[in-house]
Enzyme design. Sequence first.
Site, PDB file in Angstrom:
ATOM      1  N   SER A 139       0.795  -1.223   0.000  1.00  0.00           N
ATOM      2  CA  SER A 139       0.000   0.000   0.000  1.00  0.00           C
ATOM      3  C   SER A 139       0.825   1.270   0.000  1.00  0.00           C
ATOM      4  CB  SER A 139      -0.938   0.007   1.212  1.00  0.00           C
ATOM      5  OG  SER A 139      -0.191  -0.118   2.402  1.00  0.00           O
ATOM      6  N   SER A 140       2.116   1.185   0.213  1.00  0.00           N
ATOM      7  CA  SER A 140       2.950   2.388   0.139  1.00  0.00           C
ATOM      8  C   SER A 140       4.375   1.971  -0.168  1.00  0.00           C
ATOM      9  CB  SER A 140       2.912   3.175   1.456  1.00  0.00           C
ATOM     10  OG  SER A 140       3.655   2.502   2.450  1.00  0.00           O
TER      11      SER A 140
END
Length: 201
Positions: free
Chosen positions: A12-13
């Site tokens: 997610s990042s």
Amino acid sequence: MTGKTYGYIRVSSKDQNEDRQVMAMEKHAIEKDNIYMDKQSGKDFHRPQYRAMLRRLRPGDLVCIASIDRLGRNYEEIQRQWRLLTKEMNVDILVLNMPLLNTRQNKDLLGTFIADLVLQILSFAAQNERENIRQRQAEGIAAARKKGVRFGRPPMPLPKEFPMALRLWTEGKITLAHAARMCNMAESSFRYRAIPKHNSQ
């Protein structure tokens, strides 16, 4: 005829470590050229590698994902991608942390029913957990702010030249432009940001 096996990884990042998902793919002997990985921020859901994988998929291929929430960011997205792969593209899916979700092995009516039921439960649970995490984060931030904790970058101190520049400008000995240049800042910053900050100290 059994097709090729692909792996899809999503983190997610850019700071999140993908090693756990990579190791899970390696255990299933998926070729590195057949593993696709997207790194994204929480704000957007652009997945160029996922789309690149979709272009290579053919009926009978198998897509492996570490967990059901890698398919989408919410309940509807997970369901939509599952239908796209299994119904429209005739591709099989294996969820590595939930072997029951293996459409290649469970082709009969009961197996399909069980897989669909488990999918709905897990995708709902995945979205619910993300919402709970966001709520706990918001509550934690609110509680910290009540205690005086500040978030974000600390404010930059005023330049050491500012008091003299302000005094000279106030006394009319230099112009506003000159005073701002002494502090290496714009005139608007000098007048509307720096002066109020100085007066509040």
